[in-house]
Structure formats: C-alpha cells, structure tokens
Design a protein around this motif. Structure first.
Motif, mmCIF file in Angstrom:
data_model
loop_
_atom_site.group_PDB
_atom_site.id
_atom_site.type_symbol
_atom_site.label_atom_id
_atom_site.label_comp_id
_atom_site.label_asym_id
_atom_site.label_seq_id
_atom_site.Cartn_x
_atom_site.Cartn_y
_atom_site.Cartn_z
ATOM 1 N N GLU A 1 -8.156 71.362 8.881
ATOM 2 C CA GLU A 1 -8.709 71.092 10.214
ATOM 3 C C GLU A 1 -7.796 71.768 11.243
ATOM 4 O OE1 GLU A 1 -11.602 69.807 10.258
ATOM 5 O OE2 GLU A 1 -11.677 68.901 8.271
ATOM 6 N N LEU A 2 -8.262 72.870 11.782
ATOM 7 C CA LEU A 2 -7.415 73.682 12.661
ATOM 8 C C LEU A 2 -7.060 72.974 13.967
ATOM 9 C CD1 LEU A 2 -8.992 77.208 12.111
ATOM 10 C CD2 LEU A 2 -7.004 76.206 10.998
ATOM 11 N N ASP A 3 -7.844 71.960 14.342
ATOM 12 C CA ASP A 3 -7.519 71.219 15.563
ATOM 13 C C ASP A 3 -6.477 70.129 15.307
ATOM 14 O OD1 ASP A 3 -9.586 69.940 14.043
ATOM 15 O OD2 ASP A 3 -9.981 68.610 15.717
ATOM 16 N N GLN A 4 -6.078 69.964 14.047
ATOM 17 C CA GLN A 4 -5.122 68.905 13.705
ATOM 18 C C GLN A 4 -3.801 69.435 13.150
ATOM 19 O OE1 GLN A 4 -7.421 66.381 11.074
ATOM 20 N NE2 GLN A 4 -8.560 65.486 12.769
ATOM 21 N N VAL A 5 -3.642 70.753 13.141
ATOM 22 C CA VAL A 5 -2.366 71.342 12.706
ATOM 23 C C VAL A 5 -1.775 72.133 13.876
ATOM 24 C CG1 VAL A 5 -2.881 71.415 10.232
ATOM 25 C CG2 VAL A 5 -3.553 73.342 11.668
ATOM 26 N N ASP A 6 -0.449 72.153 13.949
ATOM 27 C CA ASP A 6 0.240 72.785 15.079
ATOM 28 C C ASP A 6 -0.096 74.266 15.224
ATOM 29 O OD1 ASP A 6 1.412 70.376 15.653
ATOM 30 O OD2 ASP A 6 3.292 70.836 14.626
ATOM 31 N N ASP A 7 -0.265 74.953 14.088
ATOM 32 C CA ASP A 7 -0.502 76.400 14.146
ATOM 33 C C ASP A 7 -1.987 76.755 14.006
ATOM 34 O OD1 ASP A 7 -0.594 75.529 11.522
ATOM 35 O OD2 ASP A 7 0.682 77.110 10.720
ATOM 36 N N GLY A 8 -2.858 75.799 14.292
ATOM 37 C CA GLY A 8 -4.302 76.014 14.131
ATOM 38 C C GLY A 8 -4.852 77.196 14.906
ATOM 39 N N ALA A 9 -4.442 77.329 16.167
ATOM 40 C CA ALA A 9 -4.935 78.439 16.997
ATOM 41 C C ALA A 9 -4.458 79.775 16.428
ATOM 42 C CB ALA A 9 -4.478 78.267 18.442
ATOM 43 N N ALA A 10 -3.216 79.819 15.969
ATOM 44 C CA ALA A 10 -2.669 81.051 15.391
ATOM 45 C C ALA A 10 -3.385 81.387 14.082
ATOM 46 C CB ALA A 10 -1.170 80.898 15.155
ATOM 47 N N ILE A 11 -3.693 80.372 13.284
ATOM 48 C CA ILE A 11 -4.424 80.600 12.031
ATOM 49 C C ILE A 11 -5.823 81.144 12.353
ATOM 50 C CG2 ILE A 11 -5.509 79.480 10.034
ATOM 51 C CD1 ILE A 11 -3.050 77.604 9.953
ATOM 52 N N GLN A 12 -6.442 80.581 13.388
ATOM 53 C CA GLN A 12 -7.773 81.044 13.776
ATOM 54 C C GLN A 12 -7.726 82.518 14.205
ATOM 55 O OE1 GLN A 12 -9.715 78.217 16.316
ATOM 56 N NE2 GLN A 12 -11.706 79.163 16.036
ATOM 57 N N ASP A 13 -6.694 82.902 14.931
ATOM 58 C CA ASP A 13 -6.510 84.315 15.317
ATOM 59 C C ASP A 13 -6.310 85.177 14.073
ATOM 60 O OD1 ASP A 13 -6.727 83.665 18.009
ATOM 61 O OD2 ASP A 13 -4.556 83.551 18.322
ATOM 62 N N ALA A 14 -5.526 84.667 13.124
ATOM 63 C CA ALA A 14 -5.258 85.416 11.885
ATOM 64 C C ALA A 14 -6.546 85.612 11.080
ATOM 65 C CB ALA A 14 -4.212 84.686 11.049
ATOM 66 N N LEU A 15 -7.408 84.596 11.066
ATOM 67 C CA LEU A 15 -8.677 84.714 10.334
ATOM 68 C C LEU A 15 -9.523 85.847 10.897
ATOM 69 C CD1 LEU A 15 -9.598 80.953 9.903
ATOM 70 C CD2 LEU A 15 -9.007 82.552 8.078
ATOM 71 N N GLN A 16 -9.461 86.037 12.209
ATOM 72 C CA GLN A 16 -10.215 87.138 12.811
ATOM 73 C C GLN A 16 -9.699 88.474 12.283
ATOM 74 O OE1 GLN A 16 -10.782 87.088 17.048
ATOM 75 N NE2 GLN A 16 -12.437 88.543 16.794
ATOM 76 N N GLN A 17 -8.381 88.593 12.105
ATOM 77 C CA GLN A 17 -7.806 89.824 11.546
ATOM 78 C C GLN A 17 -8.228 89.999 10.092
ATOM 79 O OE1 GLN A 17 -3.554 89.614 11.935
ATOM 80 N NE2 GLN A 17 -3.625 89.350 14.153
ATOM 81 N N ILE A 18 -8.283 88.895 9.345
ATOM 82 C CA ILE A 18 -8.588 88.962 7.915
ATOM 83 C C ILE A 18 -10.066 89.275 7.672
ATOM 84 C CG2 ILE A 18 -8.682 87.628 5.759
ATOM 85 C CD1 ILE A 18 -6.221 86.010 6.911
ATOM 86 N N SER A 19 -10.955 88.539 8.359
ATOM 87 C CA SER A 19 -12.383 88.636 8.026
ATOM 88 C C SER A 19 -13.257 89.168 9.161
ATOM 89 C CB SER A 19 -12.909 87.255 7.644
ATOM 90 O OG SER A 19 -12.883 86.403 8.779
ATOM 91 N N GLY A 20 -12.696 89.245 10.372
ATOM 92 C CA GLY A 20 -13.502 89.639 11.515
ATOM 93 C C GLY A 20 -14.253 88.461 12.129
ATOM 94 N N GLN A 21 -14.094 87.283 11.545
ATOM 95 C CA GLN A 21 -14.753 86.081 12.062
ATOM 96 C C GLN A 21 -13.702 85.119 12.588
ATOM 97 O OE1 GLN A 21 -17.501 83.964 9.417
ATOM 98 N NE2 GLN A 21 -16.902 82.048 10.374
ATOM 99 N N ARG A 22 -13.881 84.693 13.837
ATOM 100 C CA ARG A 22 -12.929 83.766 14.440
ATOM 101 C C ARG A 22 -13.480 82.343 14.457
ATOM 102 N NH1 ARG A 22 -10.606 81.403 18.615
ATOM 103 N NH2 ARG A 22 -8.396 81.768 18.904
ATOM 104 N N SER A 23 -14.807 82.222 14.438
ATOM 105 C CA SER A 23 -15.442 80.907 14.579
ATOM 106 C C SER A 23 -15.272 80.062 13.315
ATOM 107 C CB SER A 23 -16.927 81.082 14.897
ATOM 108 O OG SER A 23 -17.557 81.822 13.873
#
Length: 102
Positions: free
Chosen positions: A46-68
């Motif tokens: 749950e990205l809203d419940q971990v400290d680095d959630g926003a950074a992980i979400q940004d990283a996912l965009q780099q990995i897959s092109g999907q941020r949502s």
C-alpha cells in the motif's frame, strides 16, 4: 539507481504476483478482490502507508511507463491496472497457475 527503484524491482522479482496499491483506491480494492476470489497468493504494498510510497510510484513509471495504481505484475510481467486485469479474467487462472500463485 534509486533505492525506491531497487525496492520496486525487488518486489516484482521476489513475488509471483505483485500489486502496487493504495489502501483507499476503489480500483485497487477491485483488483485485490478478484485475486482473492481466484485464491491467488499475491504480495500487495500500500503505497499510501509506506514512507517511500511516492518514490516507489515514480520508480514504477520508469520501470513500466505506468504511474497509476493498481500497478500489477504477474511473473515479473507488467499486466497494467485493474481494467487490464479484469479484461484478462478468462486467462487469469492459467496466468496465476503458471506463475505458481495458485
């Protein structure tokens, strides 16, 4: 490489099914409900419940092109979001079995 990208890649690599989620997101809930219904073993973060959630979400965009969210991976392959998963409903038992998640 950022720590968040390393963490995201490790989650994808270590789990046959990985769901990057937010606890309040209705599409994330629908995804987890479908996987639960199928009896799938999956890892959800749950990205809203971990400290680095926003950074992980940004990283996912780099990995897959999907941020949502939900951002779903089965057997290290990017599936997409909830609508993509729901569209694969017929193939899901085979996909999950092949991934060793059933």
């Amino acid at each position: 490489m950022s720590a968040a990208k390393t963490k995201a890649e490790q989650i994808i690599n270590d789990n046959s099914v990985a769901v990057f989620s937010k606890s309040y997101c209705p599409y994330c809930k629908a995804t987890k409900a479908l996987l639960n219904e199928m009896g799938a073993k999956y890892y959800a973060i749950e990205l809203d419940q971990v400290d680095d959630g926003a950074a992980i979400q940004d990283a996912l965009q780099q990995i897959s092109g999907q941020r949502s969210v939900p951002n779903i991976y089965i057997k290290k392959q990017h599936i997409g979001g909830n609508s993509d998963l729901q569209a694969k409903k017929g193939d899901l038992p085979t996909l999950l079995k092949d991934a060793g998640a059933l």
